[in-house]
Design a protein around this motif. Structure first.
Motif, PDB file in Angstrom:
ATOM      1  N   UNK A   1       0.925  -1.382   0.049  1.00 38.49           N
ATOM      2  CA  UNK A   1       0.072   0.028   0.067  1.00 38.49           C
ATOM      3  C   UNK A   1       0.842   1.154   0.245  1.00 38.49           C
ATOM      4  N   UNK A   2       1.921   1.175   0.557  1.00 34.99           N
ATOM      5  CA  UNK A   2       3.026   2.299   0.601  1.00 34.99           C
ATOM      6  C   UNK A   2       3.302   2.508  -0.935  1.00 34.99           C
ATOM      7  N   UNK A   3       3.845   1.579  -1.634  1.00 31.16           N
ATOM      8  CA  UNK A   3       4.037   1.701  -3.024  1.00 31.16           C
ATOM      9  C   UNK A   3       3.014   2.441  -3.906  1.00 31.16           C
ATOM     10  N   UNK A   4       1.775   1.821  -3.744  1.00 31.55           N
ATOM     11  CA  UNK A   4       0.697   2.417  -4.194  1.00 31.55           C
ATOM     12  C   UNK A   4       0.417   4.092  -3.960  1.00 31.55           C
ATOM     13  N   UNK A   5       0.584   4.323  -2.733  1.00 36.69           N
ATOM     14  CA  UNK A   5       0.395   5.778  -2.215  1.00 36.69           C
ATOM     15  C   UNK A   5       1.601   6.660  -2.822  1.00 36.69           C
ATOM     16  N   UNK A   6       2.754   5.999  -3.048  1.00 37.24           N
ATOM     17  CA  UNK A   6       3.775   6.684  -3.566  1.00 37.24           C
ATOM     18  C   UNK A   6       3.526   7.032  -5.150  1.00 37.24           C
ATOM     19  N   UNK A   7       3.197   5.954  -5.907  1.00 32.81           N
ATOM     20  CA  UNK A   7       2.817   5.963  -7.316  1.00 32.81           C
ATOM     21  C   UNK A   7       1.669   7.043  -7.533  1.00 32.81           C
ATOM     22  N   UNK A   8       0.484   6.980  -6.525  1.00 31.91           N
ATOM     23  CA  UNK A   8      -0.584   7.883  -6.794  1.00 31.91           C
ATOM     24  C   UNK A   8      -0.235   9.101  -6.290  1.00 31.91           C
TER      25      UNK A   8
ATOM     26  N   UNK B   1       0.846  15.025 -11.518  1.00 30.52           N
ATOM     27  CA  UNK B   1       0.395  15.353 -12.895  1.00 30.52           C
ATOM     28  C   UNK B   1      -0.825  15.766 -13.208  1.00 30.52           C
ATOM     29  N   UNK B   2      -1.932  15.178 -12.226  1.00 27.57           N
ATOM     30  CA  UNK B   2      -3.196  15.567 -12.502  1.00 27.57           C
ATOM     31  C   UNK B   2      -3.337  17.114 -11.992  1.00 27.57           C
ATOM     32  N   UNK B   3      -2.706  17.504 -11.114  1.00 28.36           N
ATOM     33  CA  UNK B   3      -3.023  19.009 -10.457  1.00 28.36           C
ATOM     34  C   UNK B   3      -2.310  19.927 -11.432  1.00 28.36           C
TER      35      UNK B   3
ATOM     36  N   UNK C   1      -4.614  13.145 -20.085  1.00 27.09           N
ATOM     37  CA  UNK C   1      -5.817  13.058 -21.337  1.00 27.09           C
ATOM     38  C   UNK C   1      -7.172  12.236 -20.686  1.00 27.09           C
ATOM     39  N   UNK C   2      -6.688  11.335 -19.860  1.00 23.88           N
ATOM     40  CA  UNK C   2      -8.034  10.575 -19.315  1.00 23.88           C
ATOM     41  C   UNK C   2      -7.782  10.223 -17.800  1.00 23.88           C
ATOM     42  N   UNK C   3      -8.187  11.129 -17.183  1.00 28.60           N
ATOM     43  CA  UNK C   3      -7.644  10.792 -15.558  1.00 28.60           C
ATOM     44  C   UNK C   3      -8.320   9.497 -15.169  1.00 28.60           C
ATOM     45  N   UNK C   4      -9.324   9.042 -15.265  1.00 28.14           N
ATOM     46  CA  UNK C   4      -9.837   8.030 -15.089  1.00 28.14           C
ATOM     47  C   UNK C   4      -9.212   6.658 -15.466  1.00 28.14           C
ATOM     48  N   UNK C   5      -8.845   6.564 -16.839  1.00 29.10           N
ATOM     49  CA  UNK C   5      -7.951   5.574 -17.245  1.00 29.10           C
ATOM     50  C   UNK C   5      -6.740   5.500 -16.394  1.00 29.10           C
ATOM     51  N   UNK C   6      -5.873   6.671 -16.461  1.00 30.46           N
ATOM     52  CA  UNK C   6      -4.565   6.484 -15.961  1.00 30.46           C
ATOM     53  C   UNK C   6      -4.837   6.168 -14.518  1.00 30.46           C
TER      54      UNK C   6
END
Length: 82
Positions: free
Chosen positions: A31-38, A44-46, A51-56
């Protein structure tokens, strides 16, 4: 941690995913890896660069999806309209 605002995810989707990412055995893909990736996804989102927020977002959440049970995979596909 919560899913970003404005993404059309089914109720309970994020909690289910987070619970599964927290289950052992997980060495690197925790879960720590997932948090880092997100966290990087959020940068990038901010900047408004997806191009596609949901897909990415879904792609990053599911990049270790082979650990998810079939029920969870079906729920995720349903939430994404697949």
């Amino acid at each position: 941690m919560r899913a970003p605002a404005g993404l059309p995810l089914a109720a309970g989707w994020w909690e289910d995913l987070e619970s599964r990412w927290s289950q052992p055995p997980r060495a690197y893909h925790s879960i720590d890896h997932l948090r880092e990736v997100l966290g990087h996804w959020g940068e990038v989102d901010r900047a408004g660069l997806w191009a596609d927020r949901l897909t990415s977002f879904a792609a990053l959440c599911l990049h270790d999806a082979e650990r998810l049970e079939e029920r969870a995979k079906a729920n995720i596909r349903e939430a994404l309209g697949m």
